[in-house]
Design a protein around this motif. Structure first.
Motif, mmCIF file in Angstrom:
data_model
loop_
_atom_site.group_PDB
_atom_site.id
_atom_site.type_symbol
_atom_site.label_atom_id
_atom_site.label_comp_id
_atom_site.label_asym_id
_atom_site.label_seq_id
_atom_site.Cartn_x
_atom_site.Cartn_y
_atom_site.Cartn_z
ATOM 1 N N TRP A 48 32.836 43.898 38.095
ATOM 2 C CA TRP A 48 32.047 43.257 39.128
ATOM 3 C C TRP A 48 32.243 41.590 38.552
ATOM 4 C CZ3 TRP A 48 27.398 40.667 38.857
ATOM 5 C CH2 TRP A 48 26.568 39.655 39.961
ATOM 6 N N ALA A 49 32.045 42.081 37.022
ATOM 7 C CA ALA A 49 31.601 40.094 36.341
ATOM 8 C C ALA A 49 33.033 40.174 36.286
ATOM 9 C CB ALA A 49 30.838 40.507 34.867
ATOM 10 N N GLN A 50 33.950 41.059 35.691
ATOM 11 C CA GLN A 50 35.402 40.191 35.344
ATOM 12 C C GLN A 50 35.887 39.887 36.369
ATOM 13 O OE1 GLN A 50 36.447 42.246 31.753
ATOM 14 N NE2 GLN A 50 35.664 43.844 32.683
ATOM 15 N N GLY A 51 35.172 40.466 38.134
ATOM 16 C CA GLY A 51 36.099 39.853 39.408
ATOM 17 C C GLY A 51 37.030 40.907 39.753
ATOM 18 N N LEU A 52 37.096 42.251 39.528
ATOM 19 C CA LEU A 52 37.594 43.084 40.047
ATOM 20 C C LEU A 52 37.026 44.198 41.115
ATOM 21 C CD1 LEU A 52 38.600 45.113 36.174
ATOM 22 C CD2 LEU A 52 39.979 42.509 37.738
ATOM 23 N N ASP A 53 35.863 43.432 42.042
ATOM 24 C CA ASP A 53 35.680 44.076 42.636
ATOM 25 C C ASP A 53 36.384 43.835 43.578
ATOM 26 O OD1 ASP A 53 33.832 45.294 41.181
ATOM 27 O OD2 ASP A 53 32.576 45.028 42.576
ATOM 28 N N LEU A 54 37.438 42.461 43.530
ATOM 29 C CA LEU A 54 37.783 41.470 44.955
ATOM 30 C C LEU A 54 39.095 41.992 44.574
ATOM 31 C CD1 LEU A 54 38.747 40.007 46.785
ATOM 32 C CD2 LEU A 54 38.063 37.810 45.558
ATOM 33 N N TYR A 55 39.777 41.796 43.092
ATOM 34 C CA TYR A 55 41.672 41.611 43.020
ATOM 35 C C TYR A 55 41.528 43.551 41.843
ATOM 36 C CZ TYR A 55 40.831 37.024 43.257
ATOM 37 O OH TYR A 55 41.520 36.295 44.504
ATOM 38 N N ASP A 56 43.079 43.690 42.410
ATOM 39 C CA ASP A 56 42.823 45.235 41.531
ATOM 40 C C ASP A 56 43.630 44.650 40.305
ATOM 41 O OD1 ASP A 56 43.741 47.596 40.948
ATOM 42 O OD2 ASP A 56 44.063 48.298 43.052
ATOM 43 N N LEU A 57 43.099 44.454 39.692
ATOM 44 C CA LEU A 57 43.684 44.192 38.420
ATOM 45 C C LEU A 57 43.145 44.218 37.411
ATOM 46 C CD1 LEU A 57 44.809 40.053 39.756
ATOM 47 C CD2 LEU A 57 46.393 41.931 39.644
ATOM 48 N N THR A 58 44.198 43.866 35.946
ATOM 49 C CA THR A 58 43.019 44.069 34.566
ATOM 50 C C THR A 58 42.522 42.662 34.400
ATOM 51 O OG1 THR A 58 45.085 43.519 33.051
ATOM 52 C CG2 THR A 58 44.658 46.300 33.803
ATOM 53 N N ALA A 59 41.438 43.186 33.703
ATOM 54 C CA ALA A 59 40.216 41.985 33.503
ATOM 55 C C ALA A 59 41.319 40.909 33.616
ATOM 56 C CB ALA A 59 39.898 42.761 32.148
ATOM 57 N N ASP A 60 42.456 40.903 32.174
ATOM 58 C CA ASP A 60 43.193 39.963 31.690
ATOM 59 C C ASP A 60 44.051 38.914 32.517
ATOM 60 O OD1 ASP A 60 44.454 42.217 31.426
ATOM 61 O OD2 ASP A 60 46.589 40.613 29.776
ATOM 62 N N LYS A 61 44.028 39.894 33.695
ATOM 63 C CA LYS A 61 44.797 39.183 35.023
ATOM 64 C C LYS A 61 43.887 38.840 36.029
ATOM 65 C CE LYS A 61 48.822 40.365 32.846
ATOM 66 N NZ LYS A 61 49.611 39.049 32.591
ATOM 67 N N SER A 62 42.684 38.922 35.621
ATOM 68 C CA SER A 62 42.026 38.221 37.039
ATOM 69 C C SER A 62 41.868 37.038 37.276
ATOM 70 C CB SER A 62 40.387 39.154 37.002
ATOM 71 O OG SER A 62 39.149 38.354 38.014
ATOM 72 N N PRO A 63 42.073 36.823 38.463
ATOM 73 C CA PRO A 63 41.821 34.512 38.731
ATOM 74 C C PRO A 63 40.534 34.305 38.504
ATOM 75 C CG PRO A 63 42.934 35.581 40.338
ATOM 76 C CD PRO A 63 42.268 37.123 39.747
ATOM 77 N N LEU A 64 39.341 35.317 38.428
ATOM 78 C CA LEU A 64 38.819 34.913 38.818
ATOM 79 C C LEU A 64 37.508 35.357 37.892
ATOM 80 C CD1 LEU A 64 36.564 33.318 41.472
ATOM 81 C CD2 LEU A 64 36.635 35.811 42.419
ATOM 82 N N GLU A 65 35.842 35.286 37.177
ATOM 83 C CA GLU A 65 35.061 35.952 36.593
ATOM 84 C C GLU A 65 33.544 34.909 36.893
ATOM 85 O OE1 GLU A 65 35.094 36.081 31.579
ATOM 86 O OE2 GLU A 65 35.172 33.443 32.312
ATOM 87 N N LEU A 66 32.335 35.356 36.372
ATOM 88 C CA LEU A 66 31.070 35.267 36.567
ATOM 89 C C LEU A 66 30.691 34.964 35.741
ATOM 90 C CD1 LEU A 66 28.850 35.809 38.449
ATOM 91 C CD2 LEU A 66 28.018 37.904 36.921
ATOM 92 N N ARG A 67 30.355 33.431 35.473
ATOM 93 C CA ARG A 67 29.986 32.428 34.336
ATOM 94 C C ARG A 67 28.725 32.067 34.350
ATOM 95 N NH1 ARG A 67 34.271 31.497 31.565
ATOM 96 N NH2 ARG A 67 33.189 29.892 30.665
ATOM 97 N N TRP A 68 28.081 31.550 33.889
ATOM 98 C CA TRP A 68 26.445 31.132 33.247
ATOM 99 C C TRP A 68 26.745 29.191 32.997
ATOM 100 C CZ3 TRP A 68 22.638 33.111 34.724
ATOM 101 C CH2 TRP A 68 22.122 34.566 34.310
ATOM 102 N N LEU A 69 26.381 29.250 34.627
ATOM 103 C CA LEU A 69 25.951 27.782 34.282
ATOM 104 C C LEU A 69 25.085 27.020 33.942
ATOM 105 C CD1 LEU A 69 28.938 26.995 37.048
ATOM 106 C CD2 LEU A 69 29.193 26.917 35.274
ATOM 107 N N VAL A 70 24.705 25.857 33.324
ATOM 108 C CA VAL A 70 23.547 25.436 32.444
ATOM 109 C C VAL A 70 23.362 23.647 32.997
ATOM 110 C CG1 VAL A 70 21.805 25.198 31.022
ATOM 111 C CG2 VAL A 70 22.939 27.345 30.935
ATOM 112 N N TYR A 71 22.435 23.407 33.429
ATOM 113 C CA TYR A 71 22.337 21.694 33.906
ATOM 114 C C TYR A 71 21.513 21.605 33.381
ATOM 115 C CZ TYR A 71 26.701 22.476 37.042
ATOM 116 O OH TYR A 71 27.630 22.004 37.333
#
Length: 340
Positions: free
Chosen positions: A313-336
């Motif tokens: 899920w965190a590597q975007g693989l729930d949406l894209y049936d790809l390997t992690a290195d090919k996923s164009p979406l990733e869960l990221r921590w943002l701190v403001y």
């Protein structure tokens, strides 16, 4: 061969069938759903002409749009049945089955083995909280607290914790567990976007949303509403921390990707989206890091992965049936940080 084909054309007079198709209510998939229906009906010998197919698509698009607008967890329900022989016609009906996030979590609470979101708090949240000073002097707001995976450990460590949660099934678990340990967690029921919960101004040193914007905040205006409230409730110098699915710089999610990302609980945003949501607010970006990499490096080995579904899920693989290195979406921590 000619006679065989001629007899096959008569077969639908003696073929009967009925069934149900369930589709996520995704408007961008109206053509695909229409094609699936057309092929399903054709397999029973019921072939729709161009005008009939056009009418099916119009119905599917209309109801998918209505369902998706209301909730990304809505479904199209297609019930169909062949008419009585010797007719070769077919009757179908398309309806929408609505489901809210509260409904989904109610189902989770009844069908999944707890803990629903893992047993260990986010390393990022705990690290940042402890960096802000002596726990009794640090007021923390957990938005979308769930069952208390972060709220309860923070309270055990001595932080002053308020927790907002909209799903009654999760809220009940959080309140029960806090009471059982006599932890002074202030539990607030409500929707941080729809209800615009009134919070004390300049009160919190840390406001965080873990797996909330990532899963349930559907668009930039909704993010903006949360950020505006955080700007009021945070003390100067206080931190706003959240994780979100961010597209790589070279990827620009289209309508289908944005709609399906909501269906799969990994809502796609871009860096541009976040800048737009933050525009004019008193925040400066301090860090932008991979959730997968940060948590993997810091969580105890026995707590990794936090759940069976977390890594993919965190590597975007729930949406894209790809390997992690090919996923164009990733869960990221943002701190403001809230500026003075």
């Amino acid at each position: 061969m000619v006679l065989r084909q001629a007899m096959s054309r008569r077969l639908p007079r003696r073929v009967a069938g009925s069934g149900q198709l369930l589709f996520p209510a995704v408007p961008s998939l109206a053509d695909h759903y229409t094609d699936v229906m057309h092929k399903t009906f054709a397999a029973l010998g019921r072939v729709f002409d161009r005008e009939e197919t056009k009418a099916i698509r119009a119905t599917v698009l209309k109801l998918a749009t209505e369902g998706f607008t209301r909730s990304p967890y809505s479904r199209l329900v297609v019930n169909y049945q062949t008419d009585e022989p010797p007719k070769t016609s077919l009757t179908y009906k398309v309806t929408v089955e609505y489901s809210s996030v509260e409904d989904e979590y109610e189902r989770w609470s009844k069908t999944r083995t707890p803990p629903l979101f893992g047993s260990h708090p986010d390393a990022k949240i705990m690290d940042i909280a402890h960096s802000l000073g002596s726990p009794p002097e640090v007021c923390v707001l957990d938005v979308g607290a769930g069952t208390g995976r972060n709220s309860l450990p923070l309270a055990r460590a001595g932080f002053q914790v308020d927790a907002i949660e909209l799903a009654p099934a999760l809220l009940e678990v959080l309140a029960r567990d806090a009471k059982a340990e006599n932890l002074p967690v202030k539990v607030i029921e409500g929707d941080a976007v729809a209800d615009r919960i009134e919070l004390q101004a300049n009160h919190y040193k840390l406001i965080f949303l873990s797996e909330v914007i990532a899963s349930h905040i559907r668009d930039v205006p909704s993010c903006r509403a949360i950020f505006e409230d955080a700007a009021v409730a945070l003390a100067p110098g206080g931190l706003l921390v959240f994780n979100a699915f961010i597209a790589t710089q070279a990827y620009f999610p289209d309508d289908l990707a944005r709609e399906l990302s909501q269906v799969f609980w990994c809502v796609a945003f871009t860096h541009k989206d976040m800048k737009q949501a933050m525009e004019g607010l008193p925040f400066e970006l301090l860090s932008d890091e991979s959730v997968h990499e940060y948590e993997h490096a810091r969580l105890p080995a026995e707590s990794w992965p936090p759940t069976g579904w977390f890594e993919s899920w965190a590597q975007g693989l729930d949406l894209y049936d790809l390997t992690a290195d090919k996923s164009p979406l990733e869960l990221r921590w943002l701190v403001y940080r809230k500026t003075a």
